[in-house]
Design an enzyme around this catalytic site. Structure first.
Site, PDB file in Angstrom:
ATOM      1  CG  HIS A 133      -1.796   1.202   1.361  1.00 33.95           C
ATOM      2  ND1 HIS A 133      -3.150   1.158   1.169  1.00 33.95           N
ATOM      3  CD2 HIS A 133      -1.489   2.488   1.669  1.00 33.95           C
ATOM      4  CE1 HIS A 133      -3.636   2.388   1.341  1.00 33.95           C
ATOM      5  NE2 HIS A 133      -2.656   3.216   1.648  1.00 33.95           N
ATOM      6  CD  GLU A 134       1.701   3.472   3.594  1.00 33.25           C
ATOM      7  OE1 GLU A 134       1.924   4.605   3.119  1.00 33.25           O
ATOM      8  OE2 GLU A 134       0.621   3.151   4.112  1.00 33.25           O
ATOM      9  CG  HIS A 183       0.434   6.300  -0.808  1.00 32.74           C
ATOM     10  ND1 HIS A 183      -0.621   7.052  -1.260  1.00 32.74           N
ATOM     11  CD2 HIS A 183      -0.043   5.603   0.253  1.00 32.74           C
ATOM     12  CE1 HIS A 183      -1.697   6.819  -0.502  1.00 32.74           C
ATOM     13  NE2 HIS A 183      -1.370   5.932   0.429  1.00 32.74           N
TER      14      HIS A 183
HETATM   15 ZN   LIG Z   1      -2.500   5.261   1.974  1.00 33.26          ZN
END
Ligand SMILES: [Zn+2]
Ligand SMILES: [Zn+2]
Length: 149
Positions: free
Chosen positions: A64-65, A68
């Site tokens: 998830h990170e 980004h």
């Molecule tokens: Zn996030």
């Protein structure tokens, strides 16, 4: 897991799932409370919640990170609401939300139950299987792998 192990894991997942290197720093930050991780726009480094490091879904939190991270660095939509973000998150199998941690900081326990039709239910807290049924089919529940909790 220490910071060095974390760094190696993030680098490995980056290459494996994104086909791109992670060239910044990943560190544990115990000030993160309810989120699993954080991407820092200013310096491109990643912070991770040490309380989530032992959860089975920690790799998904890393992904998830990294979504980004890679989208921001390639000037694409890196925010949760962006179509690029949603598409890449789905493609790599990242977590949509950080798992909720309840109660005191030691309670990263996870109780798994299976119903008679095979639905898996995970709860932060243990419950009495005689009193609750599967929310999807109404079947009886059995506690799985109690030794892992
Ligand atoms: Zn996030
Ligand atoms: Zn069920």
């Amino acid at each position: 897991m220490d910071n060095q192990t974390l760094q190696k894991r993030v680098e490995a997942i980056s290459l494996e799932s994104f086909g791109r290197p992670f060239r910044h720093q990943a560190t544990f930050n115990s000030r993160l409370r309810t989120t699993g991780g954080r991407y820092r726009l200013a310096d491109h480094n990643l912070d991770f919640n040490p309380r989530m490091a032992e959860l089975p879904e920690f790799d998904q939190i890393i992904k998830h990170e990294l979504v980004h991270y890679h989208l921001h660095l390639t000037h694409r939509g890196y925010q949760h609401r962006d179509a690029d973000f949603k598409a890449l998150l789905k493609a790599v199998g990242g977590s949509r939300y950080a798992p909720r941690l309840e109660g005191n900081r030691r309670s990263i326990k996870r109780w798994r139950y299976e119903c008679s039709s095979g639905h898996i239910i995970e709860r932060q807290r243990r419950f009495d299987t005689r009193r609750y049924r599967c929310g999807r089919c109404g079947g009886r529940l059995t506690l799985l792998n109690p030794q892992e909790n």
